[in-house]
Write a protein that holds these residues in place. Structure first.
Motif, short mmCIF file in Angstrom:
data_model
loop_
_atom_site.label_atom_id
_atom_site.label_comp_id
_atom_site.label_asym_id
_atom_site.label_seq_id
_atom_site.Cartn_x
_atom_site.Cartn_y
_atom_site.Cartn_z
N PRO A 184 -3.98 7.59 -12.97
CA PRO A 184 -4.20 8.93 -12.40
C PRO A 184 -3.19 9.96 -12.90
O PRO A 184 -3.54 11.11 -13.15
CB PRO A 184 -4.05 8.70 -10.89
N TYR A 242 2.48 1.80 -3.53
CA TYR A 242 1.61 2.42 -4.54
C TYR A 242 1.44 3.91 -4.26
O TYR A 242 1.43 4.74 -5.19
CB TYR A 242 0.24 1.73 -4.55
N ARG A 243 1.29 4.27 -2.99
CA ARG A 243 1.13 5.68 -2.64
C ARG A 243 2.39 6.48 -2.98
O ARG A 243 2.31 7.63 -3.45
CB ARG A 243 0.82 5.83 -1.15
N THR A 248 -2.65 -3.22 -10.40
CA THR A 248 -2.95 -2.26 -9.33
C THR A 248 -2.12 -1.00 -9.49
O THR A 248 -2.60 0.11 -9.25
CB THR A 248 -2.66 -2.90 -7.96
N TRP A 249 -0.87 -1.14 -9.89
CA TRP A 249 -0.01 0.03 -10.14
C TRP A 249 -0.59 0.91 -11.24
O TRP A 249 -0.60 2.14 -11.12
CB TRP A 249 1.40 -0.44 -10.51
N CYS A 250 -1.08 0.27 -12.29
CA CYS A 250 -1.70 1.05 -13.37
C CYS A 250 -2.92 1.82 -12.86
O CYS A 250 -3.11 3.00 -13.18
CB CYS A 250 -2.12 0.13 -14.51
N ARG A 251 -3.71 1.18 -12.03
CA ARG A 251 -4.93 1.81 -11.52
C ARG A 251 -4.63 2.86 -10.46
O ARG A 251 -5.29 3.91 -10.43
CB ARG A 251 -5.85 0.72 -10.94
N ARG A 252 -3.63 2.62 -9.62
CA ARG A 252 -3.37 3.51 -8.49
C ARG A 252 -2.38 4.63 -8.81
O ARG A 252 -2.38 5.67 -8.14
CB ARG A 252 -2.83 2.70 -7.32
N ALA A 253 -1.50 4.42 -9.80
CA ALA A 253 -0.44 5.41 -10.06
C ALA A 253 -0.40 5.87 -11.51
O ALA A 253 -0.43 7.07 -11.80
CB ALA A 253 0.92 4.84 -9.67
N GLU A 308 0.83 -1.20 0.00
CA GLU A 308 0.00 0.00 0.00
C GLU A 308 0.87 1.25 0.00
O GLU A 308 0.62 2.20 -0.76
CB GLU A 308 -0.92 0.00 1.22
N CYS A 344 4.55 5.86 -5.38
CA CYS A 344 4.59 6.04 -6.82
C CYS A 344 3.73 7.22 -7.25
O CYS A 344 4.16 8.05 -8.07
CB CYS A 344 4.11 4.77 -7.53
N LEU A 345 2.54 7.32 -6.70
CA LEU A 345 1.62 8.39 -7.10
C LEU A 345 2.07 9.75 -6.57
O LEU A 345 2.18 10.72 -7.34
CB LEU A 345 0.21 8.08 -6.61
#
Length: 242
Positions: A218, A84-85, A210-215, A81, A87-88
Motif C-alpha cells: 500500500p 501491521y496497522r 502479511t506485512w508486505c500486503r498490509r503495509a 493486527e 506500520c501502515l
C-alpha cells in the motif's frame, strides 16, 4: 533479576550508542573532511528529520499501549493486527509531508534559509526517504519490546547503526561528499528494517508476507500514485511558492 536488568541495560546501551554514532558521529566525520559549511547541511537535514519523525511518532506512540496490553493479555492475534496497522498508519503520516516537500525542497529551503548550504537539498531528500523507510517497521519493534525479549534484536540493530557510520565514513573520505553520509544512513536504516522483519517473525510471529500486503505494498502504490500526480503541476506550471 539483577542479571536480567543488567543484560537489558547493556543491550539498550550498545544499540543507543550505535544510533548516536550513526547520527552525530557522521556529523563529526563531515566536519573533519568537508568543513563546517557542509556540516551546516547536516544540521538542517537533522532538523527536518526531527520534525517529521516527531509528527509521525505521535501516531506510532498511540498504538504502543494497545500493543503492550494485547501482549500482556496473551492476545497475540490482536497484538499482530495492531502491529501491521502501526506500520501502515505511521508511514502514511510521513508521506503526507515527505511527498509534497520532496517536490518543492529547493524552494522551501530558499524560503527558509535564503541561501541554503550546498548539498542541503540532496541530503534532505535522503532524510525524507529514511523517515519513510524507518516507519515501515514501527509495529515490529513495538511488538518485540512488548514481549520483552530484546537482547538479540538490539544487537542486530546495533550492527546496522555501526555499519551506517563506517559506511558513511568511507563514502565521505573517498570523495562522495555530504550526500555520501545521507546515503549511508538511508542504507543503514533499510538494513535495520530487515532486522526488524527477521526478529519480528522469529520472536513475535509477524508474517513478512502479511506485512508486505498490509503495509509495504500500500505504501509503494500510494507513493507512486502521489509522485505521479505531483509531477503534473511541475510540468504544467511555473515554479513558485507564492
Amino acid at each position: 533479576r539483577i542479571g536480567q536488568l543488567v543484560d537489558f541495560m547493556l543491550s539498550r546501551f550498545v544499540c543507543m550508542l550505535g544510533q548516536v554514532l550513526s547520527g552525530q558521529g557522521l556529523a563529526v566525520v563531515v566536519n573533519k573532511y568537508l568543513g563546517a559549511a557542509k556540516n551546516a547541511a547536516m544540521t538542517v537535514s537533522t532538523t527536518v528529520s526531527t520534525n517529521i519523525m516527531t509528527m509521525s511518532g505521535a501516531v506510532a506512540g498511540a498504538f504502543m499501549p494497545a500493543i503492550t496490553n494485547a501482549a500482556g493479555a496473551g492476545d497475540l492475534r490482536k497484538m499482530r493486527e495492531y502491529a501491521y496497522r502501526t506500520c501502515l498508519l505511521s508511514t502514511l503520516m510521513v508521506l503526507v509531508v515527505a511527498i509534497p516537500l520532496s517536490f518543492e525542497i529547493d524552494s522551501v529551503l530558499k524560503l527558509w534559509l535564503v541561501t541554503p548550504p550546498d548539498g542541503t537539498a540532496g541530503l534532505c531528500l535522503c532524510v525524507l526517504a529514511t523517515a519513510v523507510v524507518e516507519r515501515l517497521s514501527d509495529g515490529h519493534w513495538m511488538t518485540i519490546f512488548a514481549l520483552g525479549n530484546i537482547r538479540k534484536f538490539q544487537m542486530g540493530e546495533s550492527v546496522t547503526f555501526f555499519g551506517a557510520f563506517f559506511l558513511g565514513w568511507i563514502l565521505v573520505a573517498s570523495g562522495a561528499g555530504v550526500l555520501g553520509a545521507g546515503l549511508a544512513v538511508l542504507i543503514g536504516r533499510s538494513a535495520n528494517v530487515l532486522v526488524k522483519l527477521w526478529f519480528g517473525r522469529g520472536l513475535a510471529g509477524l508474517s513478512v508476507r502479511t506485512w508486505c500486503r498490509r503495509a509495504f505494498l500500500p505504501t509503494v502504490i500510494l507513493s507512486c500514485g502521489s509522485l505521479a500526480a505531483g509531477a503534473v503541476p511541475r510540468v504544467l506550471m511555473a515554479e513558485s511558492v507564492s
